[in-house]
Design a protein around this motif. Structure first.
Motif, PDB file in Angstrom:
ATOM      1  N   SER A 307       0.824  -1.216   0.000  1.00  0.00           N
ATOM      2  CA  SER A 307       0.000   0.000   0.000  1.00  0.00           C
ATOM      3  C   SER A 307       0.851   1.255   0.000  1.00  0.00           C
ATOM      4  O   SER A 307       0.342   2.354   0.231  1.00  0.00           O
ATOM      5  CB  SER A 307      -0.922  -0.003   1.232  1.00  0.00           C
ATOM      6  OG  SER A 307      -1.755  -1.136   1.224  1.00  0.00           O
ATOM      7  N   ALA A 308       2.157   1.111  -0.248  1.00  0.00           N
ATOM      8  CA  ALA A 308       3.052   2.261  -0.213  1.00  0.00           C
ATOM      9  C   ALA A 308       2.794   3.176  -1.406  1.00  0.00           C
ATOM     10  O   ALA A 308       2.617   2.727  -2.535  1.00  0.00           O
ATOM     11  CB  ALA A 308       4.508   1.800  -0.218  1.00  0.00           C
ATOM     12  N   VAL A 309       2.772   4.479  -1.147  1.00  0.00           N
ATOM     13  CA  VAL A 309       2.512   5.487  -2.176  1.00  0.00           C
ATOM     14  C   VAL A 309       3.436   6.670  -1.931  1.00  0.00           C
ATOM     15  O   VAL A 309       3.669   7.056  -0.782  1.00  0.00           O
ATOM     16  CB  VAL A 309       1.035   5.954  -2.128  1.00  0.00           C
ATOM     17  CG1 VAL A 309       0.770   7.001  -3.201  1.00  0.00           C
ATOM     18  CG2 VAL A 309       0.099   4.790  -2.283  1.00  0.00           C
ATOM     19  N   VAL A 310       3.958   7.255  -3.002  1.00  0.00           N
ATOM     20  CA  VAL A 310       4.687   8.517  -2.871  1.00  0.00           C
ATOM     21  C   VAL A 310       3.676   9.657  -2.958  1.00  0.00           C
ATOM     22  O   VAL A 310       2.574   9.500  -3.492  1.00  0.00           O
ATOM     23  CB  VAL A 310       5.766   8.651  -3.964  1.00  0.00           C
ATOM     24  CG1 VAL A 310       6.883   7.667  -3.726  1.00  0.00           C
ATOM     25  CG2 VAL A 310       5.160   8.482  -5.345  1.00  0.00           C
ATOM     26  N   LEU A 311       4.045  10.825  -2.441  1.00  0.00           N
ATOM     27  CA  LEU A 311       3.100  11.950  -2.383  1.00  0.00           C
ATOM     28  C   LEU A 311       2.601  12.341  -3.766  1.00  0.00           C
ATOM     29  O   LEU A 311       1.446  12.770  -3.930  1.00  0.00           O
ATOM     30  CB  LEU A 311       3.771  13.148  -1.711  1.00  0.00           C
ATOM     31  CG  LEU A 311       3.961  13.040  -0.196  1.00  0.00           C
ATOM     32  CD1 LEU A 311       4.758  14.239   0.331  1.00  0.00           C
ATOM     33  CD2 LEU A 311       2.621  12.943   0.510  1.00  0.00           C
ATOM     34  N   SER A 312       3.429  12.210  -4.789  1.00  0.00           N
ATOM     35  CA  SER A 312       3.014  12.616  -6.125  1.00  0.00           C
ATOM     36  C   SER A 312       1.899  11.732  -6.679  1.00  0.00           C
ATOM     37  O   SER A 312       1.232  12.103  -7.644  1.00  0.00           O
ATOM     38  CB  SER A 312       4.216  12.588  -7.084  1.00  0.00           C
ATOM     39  OG  SER A 312       4.773  11.284  -7.128  1.00  0.00           O
ATOM     40  N   ALA A 313       1.678  10.557  -6.074  1.00  0.00           N
ATOM     41  CA  ALA A 313       0.641   9.650  -6.562  1.00  0.00           C
ATOM     42  C   ALA A 313      -0.578   9.580  -5.649  1.00  0.00           C
ATOM     43  O   ALA A 313      -1.516   8.837  -5.919  1.00  0.00           O
ATOM     44  CB  ALA A 313       1.225   8.246  -6.741  1.00  0.00           C
ATOM     45  N   VAL A 314      -0.583  10.379  -4.571  1.00  0.00           N
ATOM     46  CA  VAL A 314      -1.687  10.322  -3.619  1.00  0.00           C
ATOM     47  C   VAL A 314      -2.947  10.926  -4.228  1.00  0.00           C
ATOM     48  O   VAL A 314      -2.906  11.965  -4.889  1.00  0.00           O
ATOM     49  CB  VAL A 314      -1.315  11.076  -2.323  1.00  0.00           C
ATOM     50  CG1 VAL A 314      -2.533  11.242  -1.423  1.00  0.00           C
ATOM     51  CG2 VAL A 314      -0.224  10.328  -1.583  1.00  0.00           C
ATOM     52  N   GLN A 315      -4.064  10.255  -4.000  1.00  0.00           N
ATOM     53  CA  GLN A 315      -5.357  10.767  -4.418  1.00  0.00           C
ATOM     54  C   GLN A 315      -6.200  11.071  -3.182  1.00  0.00           C
ATOM     55  O   GLN A 315      -6.067  10.403  -2.157  1.00  0.00           O
ATOM     56  CB  GLN A 315      -6.076   9.746  -5.306  1.00  0.00           C
ATOM     57  CG  GLN A 315      -5.330   9.448  -6.601  1.00  0.00           C
ATOM     58  CD  GLN A 315      -6.088   8.472  -7.474  1.00  0.00           C
ATOM     59  OE1 GLN A 315      -7.227   8.134  -7.186  1.00  0.00           O
ATOM     60  NE2 GLN A 315      -5.445   8.027  -8.538  1.00  0.00           N
ATOM     61  N   PRO A 316      -7.062  12.089  -3.256  1.00  0.00           N
ATOM     62  CA  PRO A 316      -7.901  12.422  -2.098  1.00  0.00           C
ATOM     63  C   PRO A 316      -8.782  11.256  -1.675  1.00  0.00           C
ATOM     64  O   PRO A 316      -9.176  10.420  -2.482  1.00  0.00           O
ATOM     65  CB  PRO A 316      -8.744  13.608  -2.612  1.00  0.00           C
ATOM     66  CG  PRO A 316      -7.964  14.164  -3.763  1.00  0.00           C
ATOM     67  CD  PRO A 316      -7.269  12.998  -4.387  1.00  0.00           C
ATOM     68  N   ARG A 317      -9.069  11.231  -0.366  1.00  0.00           N
ATOM     69  CA  ARG A 317      -9.981  10.265   0.252  1.00  0.00           C
ATOM     70  C   ARG A 317      -9.487   8.823   0.113  1.00  0.00           C
ATOM     71  O   ARG A 317     -10.279   7.900   0.016  1.00  0.00           O
ATOM     72  CB  ARG A 317     -11.396  10.405  -0.336  1.00  0.00           C
ATOM     73  CG  ARG A 317     -12.037  11.749  -0.042  1.00  0.00           C
ATOM     74  CD  ARG A 317     -13.421  11.856  -0.658  1.00  0.00           C
ATOM     75  NE  ARG A 317     -13.360  11.812  -2.112  1.00  0.00           N
ATOM     76  CZ  ARG A 317     -13.057  12.850  -2.881  1.00  0.00           C
ATOM     77  NH1 ARG A 317     -12.796  14.019  -2.335  1.00  0.00           N
ATOM     78  NH2 ARG A 317     -13.008  12.736  -4.184  1.00  0.00           N
ATOM     79  N   THR A 318      -8.187   8.638   0.061  1.00  0.00           N
ATOM     80  CA  THR A 318      -7.622   7.286   0.032  1.00  0.00           C
ATOM     81  C   THR A 318      -6.784   7.059   1.276  1.00  0.00           C
ATOM     82  O   THR A 318      -6.398   7.993   1.983  1.00  0.00           O
ATOM     83  CB  THR A 318      -6.739   7.074  -1.221  1.00  0.00           C
ATOM     84  OG1 THR A 318      -5.656   8.024  -1.204  1.00  0.00           O
ATOM     85  CG2 THR A 318      -7.555   7.225  -2.489  1.00  0.00           C
ATOM     86  N   TYR A 319      -6.502   5.791   1.536  1.00  0.00           N
ATOM     87  CA  TYR A 319      -5.622   5.381   2.631  1.00  0.00           C
ATOM     88  C   TYR A 319      -4.370   4.761   2.015  1.00  0.00           C
ATOM     89  O   TYR A 319      -4.463   3.994   1.045  1.00  0.00           O
ATOM     90  CB  TYR A 319      -6.308   4.375   3.546  1.00  0.00           C
ATOM     91  CG  TYR A 319      -7.446   4.960   4.355  1.00  0.00           C
ATOM     92  CD1 TYR A 319      -7.249   5.379   5.672  1.00  0.00           C
ATOM     93  CD2 TYR A 319      -8.720   5.075   3.823  1.00  0.00           C
ATOM     94  CE1 TYR A 319      -8.280   5.905   6.423  1.00  0.00           C
ATOM     95  CE2 TYR A 319      -9.764   5.606   4.561  1.00  0.00           C
ATOM     96  CZ  TYR A 319      -9.536   6.016   5.854  1.00  0.00           C
ATOM     97  OH  TYR A 319     -10.574   6.536   6.602  1.00  0.00           O
ATOM     98  N   PHE A 320      -3.217   5.055   2.573  1.00  0.00           N
ATOM     99  CA  PHE A 320      -1.974   4.570   1.973  1.00  0.00           C
ATOM    100  C   PHE A 320      -0.881   4.547   3.037  1.00  0.00           C
ATOM    101  O   PHE A 320      -1.040   5.092   4.137  1.00  0.00           O
ATOM    102  CB  PHE A 320      -1.561   5.465   0.803  1.00  0.00           C
ATOM    103  CG  PHE A 320      -1.260   6.884   1.199  1.00  0.00           C
ATOM    104  CD1 PHE A 320       0.050   7.312   1.371  1.00  0.00           C
ATOM    105  CD2 PHE A 320      -2.287   7.798   1.418  1.00  0.00           C
ATOM    106  CE1 PHE A 320       0.334   8.615   1.753  1.00  0.00           C
ATOM    107  CE2 PHE A 320      -2.007   9.106   1.796  1.00  0.00           C
ATOM    108  CZ  PHE A 320      -0.697   9.517   1.969  1.00  0.00           C
TER     109      PHE A 320
END
Length: 770
Positions: A307-320
């Motif tokens: 579930s790892a995500v970098v900030l550039s790929a974060v979408q609103p209302r998601t958990y990561f």
């Protein structure tokens, strides 16, 4: 020559205990083992605090010792055993003996261990008290050099331990009640969190080639004793895990001597164990086991992705999960800490700037060169605040199950700044649901190396943002977030609404809601069982057994002054409506004998039906309706005092027909009461909360009849397990599962006022989940 004091400290490890003592291995101990010439040789694994329950000299001390394996072929079986010391001996032992010391014990008694099911140790325990006891202590410092000490970062294999051989059990072959060693691929995990006691608890779920999943709970006072898991896909080796049955499935729990190794699950990466143990065994067979699991996991498409995500790929209302560096932090209030972090990438959405006073900020934002869209503001709440306070600016973190929240222009929770509509902030909610937590990454973490490389690249190109594949984090171990532990059985077509909508609507109304169970009343299951009259609608508590026994004693006392013979209990063989009741006296209840309530309970286990009767004016009648009017095996039947018209009973030893409870009640003139459940449930969602009754449909909800639950401890345990699943003891509300319910809203009049009430109906617990 050793002394004869009860506790003798031996300074020379070459000194042998008295020759007349015959050593008995701990696995061979039994209740008949105690003898003056018998001894055990063991090391102290754990020493508990000295207690003094009733006075200055009434000391008790508990310790756990383990068989000293200095033999070529050590015996198999339970090698660890509880040892209890009493009186002055316990006090001397507490002051003299330390964990790791070697003991030779003689003059002990052997008893049954009352904690064998809980701790998984030897079914017996050793008890030491009195003048015949001798304890020979070989301090750990005199036993020669200790195993090679290594740090948690570069653990080394103990060469002595490397000679050991361990057997590992496939997850498909696990059985409750066993203590085993296992390998597995991590599919879910929670960081250690503090329990209400002195321990930390961590949980994980693993699988292997058999595709069986095993949940494990680890308890330890020391954080370093927990598995060092960084992400799903890691591989763990767990030693000495106790298997136990919970909710119909086998689960694992750490027990005495538990240890763990963790490995990166990426194929081709170094097979380097992560552990804090000072010594452990790891050989070629273990390396092959890790490589085998890596290869198998790489080919499994259904295993949870990271579930790892970098900030550039974060979408609103998601958990990561976010791997990042902590730049600065500030304490917002007692329940909230602000962390300012970055990972070297720029978020596609504008980031909310939570401003705080400069003197309240610990750390510096200088590395970002003032580019604020590189800095993510993470608000950490409640139980995570303690961990956040220990973090040092500059450290590297992995924050698990972080929530991307789109903030409006209003002041964010706990912050003093503002942001425009659609600005992102990040929140680490309270609780540990879905693995929520924070971990400081060690220097050897592969994720850390990637993060450092990305941050260093900003020295030349601040806009660089190395993207990695993003996927939505799992909201639970197995199920989609929309699923719940309950299912609606109605055929209503209403859309799901919030509790706020339910409370604002006008009854009568039927609504579908998705809620969590905050609490329920009564907490004691026996208090939730009631007696209900379908005729007059009265609702009564089930009579207390002591009250029933007291009524029987009163009847016996009243009968003592009667000169005429009478019978108190009878065995009902048959009856027909419209006839006088046919009653046949039990063989054990003859003319003039009496039965107590306890005797009635014993006889009902043998006789088909038992009706308590007494003599009244030369005729037999029921005792009265404060006691059961009928006993059938473990079940008891009660009558309504308002609606019953009790008839006299006539003896007829010629009857042959069997009768059901309803027929018996009819010929006795009794209006039977029905067993029902009555539970008040406090429900809550994101909008509001309300209380709802679980009553008419409670049997369908629990899939257990109330009459069966009253007579069966097994059924009561089943209901309690269901409630524990829906409302787990301890923890926060966010740890509780979601429930889909059908609610009926209605009004009742009480003291001239109309009140709105809510009732759960047409809902059942999924039997696969409890």
């Amino acid at each position: 020559m050793l002394g004869v004091m009860p506790i003798c400290v031996v300074s020379d490890p070459r000194t042998q205990p008295p020759a007349h003592l015959q050593r008995l291995p701990i696995p061979h101990l039994s209740l008949s083992s105690a003898a003056p010439h018998m001894s055990v040789k063991a090391k102290v694994r754990k020493k508990f605090p000295l207690v003094c329950p009733e006075g200055d000299c009434d000391y008790i001390l508990k310790t756990v010792i383990q068989e000293y394996e200095d033999q070529q072929n050590p015996p198999s079986g339970f090698t660890s055993i509880n040892t209890i010391l009493f009186g002055p001996l316990a006090k001397d032992f507490s002051e003299t003996v330390a964990e790791g010391d070697l003991l030779v014990l003689a003059g002990f008694a052997v008893g049954r261990s009352p904690t064998v099911k809980k701790d998984g140790l030897h079914p017996c325990n050793l008890q030491l008290a009195g003048g015949d006891v001798h304890v020979y202590v070989y301090p750990a410092s005199t036993l020669g050099p200790s195993p090679n000490k290594v740090s948690s970062r570069t653990p080394a294999v103990n060469t002595e331990a490397a000679k050991a051989k361990y057997a590992y059990v496939a997850l498909k072959d696990l059985k409750a009640g066993t203590i085993v060693n296992v390998y597995g691929v991590v599919t879910f995990f929670k960081q250690p969190f503090r329990t209400k006691g002195t321990d930390y608890c961590s949980t994980l779920k693993i699988t292997d080639e058999s595709d069986v999943k095993l949940g494990c709970s680890i308890f330890s006072e020391k954080l370093e004793d927990h598995p060092q898991i960084y992400k799903t896909g890691d591989i763990v080796r767990l030693h000495r895990v106790k298997m136990q049955l919970f909710n119909g499935a086998v689960n694992g729990m750490s027990t005495l001597g538990f240890s763990a190794l963790t490995f990166d699950g990426t194929a081709g990466s170094p097979v380097t164990p992560r552990t804090s143990s000072r010594s452990f065994h790891f050989g070629d067979e273990d390396r092959q086991a890790v490589e085998r699991l890596r290869a198998w996991a790489a080919g499994q498409a259904d295993l949870p992705a990271t579930s790892a995500v970098v900030l550039s790929a974060v979408q609103p209302r998601t958990y990561f999960d976010l791997t990042c560096q902590l730049l600065a932090k500030a304490q917002m209030d007692a329940c909230c800490t602000l962390l300012k972090v970055w990972d070297g990438t720029m978020c596609a959405d504008p980031l909310l700037n939570v401003s705080v006073e400069q003197d309240a900020l610990e750390g510096s934002l200088a590395p970002t060169r003032g580019r604020h869209n590189l800095v993510a503001n993470v608000l950490v709440y409640e139980n995570h605040v303690e961990m956040a306070r220990e973090l040092k600016p500059g450290s590297y973190l992995c924050i698990y199950n972080l929530h991307a929240v789109a903030q409006s222009a209003e002041t964010p929770p706990g912050g003093g700044g503002a942001g425009g509509a659609g600005h992102l902030s990040f929140q680490l909610h309270r609780g540990t649901a879905f693995g929520r937590g924070i971990r400081v990454l060690p220097d050897d973490s592969p994720d850390l190396q990637e993060l450092k490389s990305r941050l260093e690249s900003l020295e030349n190109d601040p806009s660089d943002s190395s993207l990695i594949e993003w996927s939505t984090p799992p909201e639970s171990l197995d199920m989609d977030p929309e699923n719940s532990l309950t299912v609606r059985t109605c055929d209503h077509t209403q859309e799901r609404v919030t509790l706020a909508c339910v409370k604002s609507s006008t009854p009568p109304r039927v609504s579908h809601v998705r809620v969590r169970l905050r609490s329920y009343q009564p907490e004691s299951l026996h208090q939730a069982l009631k007696l209900h009259c379908p005729n007059c609608k009265v609702l009564l508590d089930v009579p207390d057994e002591e009250a029933i026994a007291s009524r029987f004693r009163e009847a016996l006392s009243e009968a003592g002054c009667c000169s005429e013979p009478w019978a108190f209990t009878g065995h009902l063989d048959s009856c027909e409506p419209g006839r006088q009741i046919s009653l046949h006296l039990c063989r054990s209840v003859e003319k003039g004998t009496r039965a107590t309530f306890e005797e009635m309970c014993r006889m009902s286990g043998v006789q088909r039906s038992m009706v308590p009767v007494r003599s009244s004016e030369g005729r037999m009648t029921l005792l009265d309706l404060s006691a059961p009017f009928l006993f059938r095996g473990p079940k008891r039947y009660y009558g309504c005092t308002q609606c019953s018209q009790v008839k006299h009973v006539e003896l007829d030893t010629q009857a042959e027909m069997e009768a059901n409870e309803g027929t018996i009640a009819e010929v006795l003139g009794v209006q039977p009461l029905q067993y029902v459940f009555l539970v008040k449930m406090a429900l809550e969602d994101d909008t509001d909360c309300l209380d709802a009754l679980l009553w008419n449909d409670a049997e369908s909800f629990f899939c257990v009849s109330a009459s069966d639950a009253e007579a069966s401890q097994e059924q009561q345990d089943c209901i309690q397990q269901t409630l524990d699943k829906l409302c787990p003891p301890g923890g926060s509300l966010e740890d509780h599962p979601w429930l889909d319910l059908c609610l009926r809203s209605y009004t009742v009049e009480e003291s001239g006022q109309h009140m709105v009430c809510h009732q759960i109906l047409n809902t059942a617990v999924r039997r696969t989940d409890v």
